[in-house]
Design a protein around this motif. Structure first.
Motif, PDB file in Angstrom:
ATOM      1  N   ILE A  16      10.834  -7.535   5.784  1.00 38.94           N
ATOM      2  CA  ILE A  16      11.502  -6.699   4.785  1.00 38.94           C
ATOM      3  C   ILE A  16      12.779  -6.148   5.394  1.00 38.94           C
ATOM      4  O   ILE A  16      12.751  -5.514   6.445  1.00 38.94           O
ATOM      5  CB  ILE A  16      10.585  -5.558   4.309  1.00 38.94           C
ATOM      6  CG1 ILE A  16       9.324  -6.142   3.684  1.00 38.94           C
ATOM      7  CG2 ILE A  16      11.332  -4.644   3.333  1.00 38.94           C
ATOM      8  CD1 ILE A  16       8.280  -5.107   3.315  1.00 38.94           C
ATOM      9  N   ARG A  17      13.890  -6.416   4.716  1.00 39.85           N
ATOM     10  CA  ARG A  17      15.191  -6.026   5.236  1.00 39.85           C
ATOM     11  C   ARG A  17      16.013  -5.367   4.135  1.00 39.85           C
ATOM     12  O   ARG A  17      15.848  -5.677   2.952  1.00 39.85           O
ATOM     13  CB  ARG A  17      15.965  -7.259   5.738  1.00 39.85           C
ATOM     14  CG  ARG A  17      15.198  -8.200   6.648  1.00 39.85           C
ATOM     15  CD  ARG A  17      14.688  -7.632   7.949  1.00 39.85           C
ATOM     16  NE  ARG A  17      15.671  -6.850   8.653  1.00 39.85           N
ATOM     17  CZ  ARG A  17      15.365  -5.862   9.494  1.00 39.85           C
ATOM     18  NH1 ARG A  17      14.122  -5.542   9.722  1.00 39.85           N
ATOM     19  NH2 ARG A  17      16.315  -5.202  10.106  1.00 39.85           N
ATOM     20  N   PRO A  18      16.940  -4.482   4.503  1.00 40.37           N
ATOM     21  CA  PRO A  18      17.853  -3.925   3.498  1.00 40.37           C
ATOM     22  C   PRO A  18      18.871  -4.982   3.078  1.00 40.37           C
ATOM     23  O   PRO A  18      19.257  -5.836   3.883  1.00 40.37           O
ATOM     24  CB  PRO A  18      18.530  -2.764   4.238  1.00 40.37           C
ATOM     25  CG  PRO A  18      18.394  -3.074   5.683  1.00 40.37           C
ATOM     26  CD  PRO A  18      17.145  -3.910   5.827  1.00 40.37           C
ATOM     27  N   ASP A  19      19.290  -4.914   1.836  1.00 42.79           N
ATOM     28  CA  ASP A  19      20.249  -5.912   1.342  1.00 42.79           C
ATOM     29  C   ASP A  19      21.653  -5.727   1.910  1.00 42.79           C
ATOM     30  O   ASP A  19      22.530  -6.536   1.660  1.00 42.79           O
ATOM     31  CB  ASP A  19      20.279  -5.934  -0.182  1.00 42.79           C
ATOM     32  CG  ASP A  19      20.910  -4.700  -0.794  1.00 42.79           C
ATOM     33  OD1 ASP A  19      21.118  -3.688  -0.083  1.00 42.79           O
ATOM     34  OD2 ASP A  19      21.187  -4.722  -2.009  1.00 42.79           O
ATOM     35  N   CYS A  77      13.107  -1.592  -7.056  1.00 44.16           N
ATOM     36  CA  CYS A  77      13.048  -0.906  -5.765  1.00 44.16           C
ATOM     37  C   CYS A  77      13.898   0.362  -5.830  1.00 44.16           C
ATOM     38  O   CYS A  77      15.032   0.339  -6.317  1.00 44.16           O
ATOM     39  CB  CYS A  77      13.566  -1.838  -4.673  1.00 44.16           C
ATOM     40  SG  CYS A  77      13.677  -1.103  -3.027  1.00 44.16           S
ATOM     41  N   ILE A  78      13.350   1.470  -5.349  1.00 48.00           N
ATOM     42  CA  ILE A  78      14.084   2.744  -5.368  1.00 48.00           C
ATOM     43  C   ILE A  78      14.735   3.054  -4.018  1.00 48.00           C
ATOM     44  O   ILE A  78      15.192   4.156  -3.784  1.00 48.00           O
ATOM     45  CB  ILE A  78      13.184   3.914  -5.819  1.00 48.00           C
ATOM     46  CG1 ILE A  78      11.993   4.095  -4.880  1.00 48.00           C
ATOM     47  CG2 ILE A  78      12.740   3.705  -7.265  1.00 48.00           C
ATOM     48  CD1 ILE A  78      11.200   5.378  -5.107  1.00 48.00           C
ATOM     49  N   ASP A  79      14.748   2.076  -3.145  1.00 50.39           N
ATOM     50  CA  ASP A  79      15.446   2.191  -1.858  1.00 50.39           C
ATOM     51  C   ASP A  79      14.876   3.270  -0.949  1.00 50.39           C
ATOM     52  O   ASP A  79      15.595   3.841  -0.140  1.00 50.39           O
ATOM     53  CB  ASP A  79      16.946   2.431  -2.065  1.00 50.39           C
ATOM     54  CG  ASP A  79      17.570   1.487  -3.065  1.00 50.39           C
ATOM     55  OD1 ASP A  79      17.090   0.343  -3.164  1.00 50.39           O
ATOM     56  OD2 ASP A  79      18.521   1.890  -3.754  1.00 50.39           O
ATOM     57  N   CYS A  80      13.601   3.543  -1.070  1.00 52.96           N
ATOM     58  CA  CYS A  80      13.008   4.595  -0.236  1.00 52.96           C
ATOM     59  C   CYS A  80      12.803   4.128   1.207  1.00 52.96           C
ATOM     60  O   CYS A  80      12.785   4.936   2.119  1.00 52.96           O
ATOM     61  CB  CYS A  80      11.700   5.092  -0.842  1.00 52.96           C
ATOM     62  SG  CYS A  80      10.350   3.891  -0.842  1.00 52.96           S
ATOM     63  N   GLY A  81      12.601   2.828   1.415  1.00 50.93           N
ATOM     64  CA  GLY A  81      12.484   2.276   2.759  1.00 50.93           C
ATOM     65  C   GLY A  81      11.136   2.425   3.426  1.00 50.93           C
ATOM     66  O   GLY A  81      10.990   2.034   4.580  1.00 50.93           O
ATOM     67  N   GLU A 125       0.811  -1.221   0.000  1.00 45.42           N
ATOM     68  CA  GLU A 125       0.000   0.000   0.000  1.00 45.42           C
ATOM     69  C   GLU A 125       0.844   1.270   0.000  1.00 45.42           C
ATOM     70  O   GLU A 125       0.432   2.294  -0.538  1.00 45.42           O
ATOM     71  CB  GLU A 125      -0.925  -0.033   1.230  1.00 45.42           C
ATOM     72  CG  GLU A 125      -2.052   0.922   1.179  1.00 45.42           C
ATOM     73  CD  GLU A 125      -3.052   0.645   2.279  1.00 45.42           C
ATOM     74  OE1 GLU A 125      -4.237   0.511   1.955  1.00 45.42           O
ATOM     75  OE2 GLU A 125      -2.665   0.572   3.466  1.00 45.42           O
ATOM     76  N   VAL A 126       2.038   1.218   0.569  1.00 47.32           N
ATOM     77  CA  VAL A 126       2.871   2.424   0.678  1.00 47.32           C
ATOM     78  C   VAL A 126       3.954   2.519  -0.398  1.00 47.32           C
ATOM     79  O   VAL A 126       4.595   3.552  -0.535  1.00 47.32           O
ATOM     80  CB  VAL A 126       3.530   2.540   2.071  1.00 47.32           C
ATOM     81  CG1 VAL A 126       2.471   2.658   3.158  1.00 47.32           C
ATOM     82  CG2 VAL A 126       4.476   1.388   2.342  1.00 47.32           C
TER      83      VAL A 126
END
Length: 111
Positions: free
Chosen positions: A55-58, A40-44, A19-20
């Motif tokens: 969901i985790r950062p790479d 993915c644009i890495d907005c977080g 949704e976000v």
């Protein structure tokens, strides 16, 4: 950096994150979601929305396998752009170890 979905999504499939997401980079399998790492644009914004902390950062240790896992299934499954209800029993499955054994390669319905 990119964000990716990990094992804890399996058998839960919460979709609050979808949704976000401003770029629609989530893809739906039968019993989990993945993020296409190249979209993915890495907005977080998705990471804090996940009730299962899946969901985790790479950039975290040992995430290379999950980046490739996400890429593989994002290229096979339909895009998901709308929030759906979690899977039945999601609350009971949240945080359980060894959920990779429950993974289904089957695609979801998408939206």
């Amino acid at each position: 950096m990119t964000y990716i979905v990990t094992e804890n999504c399996i058998a839960c499939k919460y979709t609050d994150c979808v949704e976000v997401c401003p770029v629609d980079c989530f893809y739906e399998g039968e019993n989990m979601l993945v993020i296409h790492p190249d979209e993915c644009i890495d907005c977080g914004v998705c990471e804090p929305e996940c009730p299962a902390d899946a969901i985790r950062p790479d950039t975290e240790p040992d995430m290379e396998k999950w980046v490739e896992f996400n890429r593989k299934y994002a290229e096979r499954w339909p895009v998901l752009t709308q929030k759906k209800d979690p899977l039945p029993g999601a609350e009971e499955m949240d945080g359980k170890p060894g959920k990779l054994a429950l993974f289904s390669e089957a695609p979801g319905e998408g939206s």
